[in-house]
Design an enzyme around this catalytic site. Structure first.
Site, PDB file in Angstrom:
ATOM      1  CG  HIS A  10      36.946  49.412  78.759  1.00 55.07           C
ATOM      2  ND1 HIS A  10      36.185  47.783  79.145  1.00 55.07           N
ATOM      3  CD2 HIS A  10      37.306  49.813  80.421  1.00 55.07           C
ATOM      4  CE1 HIS A  10      36.409  48.360  81.119  1.00 55.07           C
ATOM      5  NE2 HIS A  10      37.304  49.353  80.979  1.00 55.07           N
ATOM      6  CB  CYS A  24      36.576  52.156  82.928  1.00 49.96           C
ATOM      7  SG  CYS A  24      38.104  51.912  83.402  1.00 49.96           S
TER       8      CYS A  24
END
Length: 427
Positions: free
Chosen positions: A327, A345
């Protein structure tokens, strides 16, 4: 032109007719009542009896069909029992040809037609047929095939979710053998039992590009075990596009996205910091969200702690159900390409995240290497199927080597065509 006298013509014609006479006599003998094979079959209804009765009542699909013929010299020469789709029921003819019984099970809630051919002591041929319905199943095993029909990446596994657990090995063979996967181009692939209610199917290697994949079930009505029968399953069709593979090197702090083997972009990234290291291994894109709010409490981090967060996140590509994404992370741009500072992440600039988001689809491959984290789970947290070797994968098939679907030949897991009962009788 030469002339032929009338007398000569008459003699020639008589000679010709004389030559035809024996042949005509032979043809008459073959076509007349002298040959029992040439006569129309007689109705053998009074000679043939069925264990199902006259077909007016629904039949228990668990009970075999027995057929017998009475009368001295009468024999059964052929039996065909088929359902409405034309599938044959296997059977065995007794040595004296007076009895026949089915050797393969009937489906529940199905319509069958049985045709019997007979022969009497004089060689005359008889025919008799009967139709009957089997009782619907009271207990059925539903199957949900997945994913939904559509376009996917080359790493997308096929799934089959059962409505109730199946533990018995023999019952698992029945279920697995009725789940069919075919593709163009053809590939080597196999089912793997994830648990008692879930199966996954994948090829030995990633799906080919531009492939069409058809997933169907022939379990409907089939007896699985006891009074449990197969239920409905909606078929699905998948299409693959390009081979898109993203590899994140957590030690080098960059992600490389390739399309059909050609590098498209190398992106500076940051991955999980110590204590939150990103999982190593092959993952599959599960979903994409242009905006998602990420809260640390959803992954077990206490609110108010030094690691807690509550952030609006853009261009989020999900790769695990527990919350691992690729992301946009504009707050960590200074560390991207040089340090790992995330909570697991893969973060990158907003521009790169938007580009990545547009390049991938569900089923595309996202792999992490050289991380200090644990390995991606094969099941339960997304699609980690590709982290099993092919040998490990095929050991999860209830059918063993027979469950491997190989290109260029018949799928061993598919039902084989069965022949009518006109085989050599049992001795």
């Amino acid at each position: 032109m030469s002339q032929i006298s009338r007398g000569h013509w008459v003699i020639c014609r008589l000679s010709y007719l004389a030559l035809l006479a024996p042949l005509a006599a032979e043809l008459t003998a073959c076509g007349g009542s002298g040959n029992p094979l040439a006569a129309a079959p007689y109705d053998a209804a009074g000679q043939v009896s069925y264990s199902t009765g006259d077909g007016s009542r629904q039949v228990d699909p668990n009970r075999p069909l027995d057929i017998s013929i009475k009368g001295d010299g009468n024999r059964i020469t052929d039996v065909t029992a088929t359902d409405a789709a034309g599938h044959f029921v296997r059977g065995e003819l007794g040595a004296d040809r007076t009895r026949w019984h089915s050797t393969s099970p009937f489906a529940a809630g199905a319509h069958y037609t049985v045709r019997v051919s007979t022969e009497n002591a004089n060689g005359a041929q008889g025919r008799q047929s009967i139709a009957f319905d089997t009782r619907p199943a009271r207990d059925t095993l539903g199957v949900k095939l997945g994913p939904d029909s559509g376009d996917y990446g080359v790493g997308q596994p096929i799934t089959a979710e059962l409505s109730q657990p199946v533990k018995d090995p023999a019952a698992r063979v029945v279920v697995e053998s009725a789940l069919h996967v075919s593709s163009v181009p053809a590939v080597t692939g196999a089912w793997h039992w994830v648990d008692d209610r879930t199966l996954h199917y994948r090829p030995r290697e990633f799906w080919p590009t531009d492939a069409r994949i058809n997933v169907t079930s022939t379990l409907l009505g089939a007896r699985i075990q006891g009074q449990l029968y197969g239920g409905e399953a909606k078929p699905v069709t998948l299409h693959t596009g390009d081979q898109v593979i993203a590899v994140t090197d957590a030690a080098a702090h960059h992600l490389t996205l390739s399309r059909n083997g050609k590098v498209q972009r190398i992106i500076p990234v940051t991955t999980g910091k110590p204590g939150f290291s990103t999982r190593n291994g092959i993952k599959v894109v599960l979903d994409k969200e242009s905006f998602v709010r990420m809260k640390s409490s959803t992954i077990g981090i206490a609110e108010g702690s030094s690691d807690s967060y509550d952030l609006p996140v853009h261009w989020a590509t999900r790769v695990t159900w527990s919350g691992e994404f690729v992301h946009a992370a504009p707050w960590s741009v200074g560390s991207q390409g040089s340090d790992n500072v995330s909570h697991g992440c893969t973060g990158m600039s907003t521009e790169n995240a938007h580009w990545f988001f547009d390049q991938v689809r569900n089923g595309d491959i996202v792999q992490v290497v050289n991380s200090q984290g644990a390995s991606m789970e094969p099941f339960g947290n997304g699609f980690g199927d590709w982290n099993l070797t092919w040998d490990q994968w095929t050991k999860g098939s209830a059918m063993g080597a027979r469950g491997v679907n190989r290109p260029g030949g018949q799928n061993p897991s598919a039902p084989r065509p069965t022949s009518p009962a006109r085989l050599t009788p049992r001795m």
